[in-house]
Design a protein around this motif. Structure first.
Motif, PDB file in Angstrom:
ATOM      1  N   LYS A 201       0.835  -1.206   0.000  1.00  0.00           N
ATOM      2  CA  LYS A 201       0.000   0.000   0.000  1.00  0.00           C
ATOM      3  C   LYS A 201       0.868   1.253   0.000  1.00  0.00           C
ATOM      4  O   LYS A 201       0.542   2.243  -0.662  1.00  0.00           O
ATOM      5  CB  LYS A 201      -0.914   0.004   1.226  1.00  0.00           C
ATOM      6  N   LYS A 204       2.022   1.827  -3.319  1.00  0.00           N
ATOM      7  CA  LYS A 204       0.898   1.905  -4.265  1.00  0.00           C
ATOM      8  C   LYS A 204       0.942   0.760  -5.278  1.00  0.00           C
ATOM      9  O   LYS A 204       0.571   0.927  -6.447  1.00  0.00           O
ATOM     10  CB  LYS A 204       0.872   3.267  -4.960  1.00  0.00           C
ATOM     11  N   SER A 356      -8.392  -1.575   7.293  1.00  0.00           N
ATOM     12  CA  SER A 356      -7.194  -2.034   6.583  1.00  0.00           C
ATOM     13  C   SER A 356      -7.281  -3.491   6.145  1.00  0.00           C
ATOM     14  O   SER A 356      -6.447  -3.950   5.365  1.00  0.00           O
ATOM     15  CB  SER A 356      -5.953  -1.843   7.464  1.00  0.00           C
ATOM     16  N   TYR A 359      -9.280  -7.007   1.267  1.00  0.00           N
ATOM     17  CA  TYR A 359      -8.268  -7.143   0.221  1.00  0.00           C
ATOM     18  C   TYR A 359      -8.809  -8.022  -0.893  1.00  0.00           C
ATOM     19  O   TYR A 359      -9.768  -8.770  -0.727  1.00  0.00           O
ATOM     20  CB  TYR A 359      -6.972  -7.745   0.785  1.00  0.00           C
TER      21      TYR A 359
END
Length: 512
Positions: A201, A204, A356, A359
């Motif tokens: 993350k 990126k 978080s 995914y």
């Protein structure tokens, strides 16, 4: 022993997972990392960035970028000399290497491999040699089609600059934990995946986690002996698009015939490696030999209907220094010290963890969730709760102080739960999607629990708290506390979280 009995022992009767007379032979212990011999190597720069929060990632990803990415994911970060009190006056001293991702017993059974396509180095398959912070070339060439088909053509590997393979070396923690190592290996792999995702993350990098792939084909590509090591997850990096469907007519045999076998020498240090037949039996039972066995698992809706739901105030994501959180992550034991946790910090911790966690994966999510017991939290009554990340609510299950109950349920009393205001339990489906995924479902569930654990630990570290993942507890006590049986769920891991004062130790950074 049947596989069902084996998994039942791993979860509910952990004291039976190893023989009564089992003792780890530390003098013949394996290294916590794999060392290949007589192969080409490519060193990384030893100059590691002190922060990843201002990283500028361009389309031109170079060797330094990969080196920094792998270091923050799984590199050796500290050498610690730890003092353990034996008596009031005497200490025993231990030397350990640390990484940013924790591991059961500090043994790190997982290894990282990378299929890499960047201009600085030959295209090919590499092993990340953490001991020397370098790449070891295992197989040179372009394997886009091979890897894509091994994943059922769900990912366009040709559009990715790298694909990461996370494996498990069975002996690396079997020597200490015997059969119980099978459960730890899945959790450790998940913790590593969680760390990799958070590092990606910051760069990126787009990621997608594949739990379903043609095992024998992938192991063949890497040159792994399946009696020693096997891949648990495959993670392409840099792919923006992703297919939810998969090809149904690909077998491992046709792929293995396309490329020659490789068998490279490596060093593990142990002179005597004992047999671990149940680990091999479980591993083979989880293998997928054809993409016809691939499945999409629908997320199960919770059946836990509760009357009292505490709607938490909305908060912003914590924009913390990720590198500092990695360095500060700490697993307290007797060094927990009780302080009241503010309502605000609890909300930040839960919201950041839940935000978080989502995914992209290959449709095999097991829907793990957070349950917790609270004591002394400002503005919230003591009790057992379930946190709903989608609605950002705490739902009360039972009111009361359950620290004594949980303390008595611990099988290893290496810390006092009376010193923590918050004890988190990660909960999952009792059947671990066995109907859809067979025995692979158990392994996937453990990895998802590991991912959520690492997101929780990093979130805790970002606000000055420590967390200690534990498996030494009576599962049925926790299941009864949260009334999980009626939902078909069970407790997977216990993580006390609180304030601490670090014990005496000498540590030095291995990164610049």
């Amino acid at each position: 022993m049947s596989l069902e009995t084996f998994l039942d022992i791993l979860h509910y009767h952990t004291d039976q997972a190893a023989p009564d007379d089992w003792e780890a032979n530390w003098e013949d212990a394996p290294l916590p990392y794999k060392l290949y011999r007589h192969l080409p190597t490519i060193p990384f720069s030893s100059e590691i960035p002190l922060s990843l929060d201002q990283i500028e990632t361009s389309n031109n990803i170079n060797l330094d970028t990969i080196g920094h990415f792998l270091f923050y994911t799984y590199g050796l970060t500290q050498l610690c000399h730890l003092g353990m009190p034996i008596t009031e006056k005497d200490y025993a001293f231990m030397q350990r290497f640390r990484r940013f991702a924790p591991s059961g017993g500090g043994l790190y059974p997982n290894e990282l491999y990378v299929y890499l396509k960047i201009e600085d180095v030959p295209t090919g398959v590499y092993h990340y040699d953490v001991a020397h912070h370098r790449l070891v070339l295992l197989r040179e060439g372009n394997y886009d089609s091979f890897v894509s088909r091994a994943l059922g053509n769900r990912s366009d590997v040709s559009s990715c600059f790298a694909t990461v393979f996370i494996s498990t070396m069975f002996w690396k923690n079997f020597f200490k934990y015997h059969n119980f190592s099978y459960r730890l290996q899945g959790l450790d792999a998940g913790v590593l995946i969680g760390q990799l995702q958070e590092v990606a993350k910051r760069y990126k990098f787009h990621t997608s986690v594949h739990y379903q792939f043609l095992d024998r084909a992938v192991n063949h590509l890497l040159g792994l002996s399946e009696t020693e090591e096997s891949v648990y997850a495959v993670i392409p990096l840099g792919e923006e698009s992703y297919r939810t469907e998969f090809d149904l007519n690909i077998s491992y045999a046709e792929l293995c015939h396309e490329i020659p076998k490789i068998d490279h020498q490596h060093y593990v240090r142990s002179k005597q490696i004992l047999e671990y037949p149940m680990l091999l039996k479980m591993n083979e039972a989880a293998f997928l030999d054809s993409t016809q066995s691939f499945q999409n698992v629908k997320r199960k809706q919770s059946t836990h209907h509760l009357d009292q739901a505490h709607l938490l105030p909305r908060v912003e994501r914590i924009f913390y220094n990720f590198a500092d959180a990695c360095k500060n992550r700490y697993s307290p034991e007797m060094d927990f010290t009780f302080k009241k946790l503010s309502h605000e910090k609890l909300i930040q911790l839960l919201y950041e963890t839940a935000a978080s966690f989502p995914y992209r994966n290959d449709g095999t999510t097991n829907d793990v969730s957070l349950y917790l017991t609270l004591f002394g939290i400002e503005g919230i009554q003591n009790g057992a709760y379930v946190y709903n990340g989608e609605t950002h609510t705490l739902q009360l299950i039972q009111q009361g102080d359950f620290r004594l109950l949980l303390q008595n349920a611990m099988t290893t009393h290496n810390l006092s739960l009376f010193q923590v205001p918050l004890c988190v339990h990660i909960v999952g489906d009792r059947q671990h999607a066995k109907e859809e995924l067979g025995y692979r479902g158990y392994r996937i569930q453990q990895m998802e629990a590991g991912i959520l654990s690492q997101k929780l630990l990093l979130s805790a570290a970002s606000i000055g708290l420590g967390g200690h993942p534990l498996l030494g507890f009576d599962v049925e006590t926790c299941d009864n506390l949260y009334r999980l049986n009626e939902q078909g769920k069970t407790t997977l891991i216990q993580i006390p979280i609180g304030f601490y004062e670090e014990r005496a130790w000498l540590r030095g950074s291995l990164g610049s």
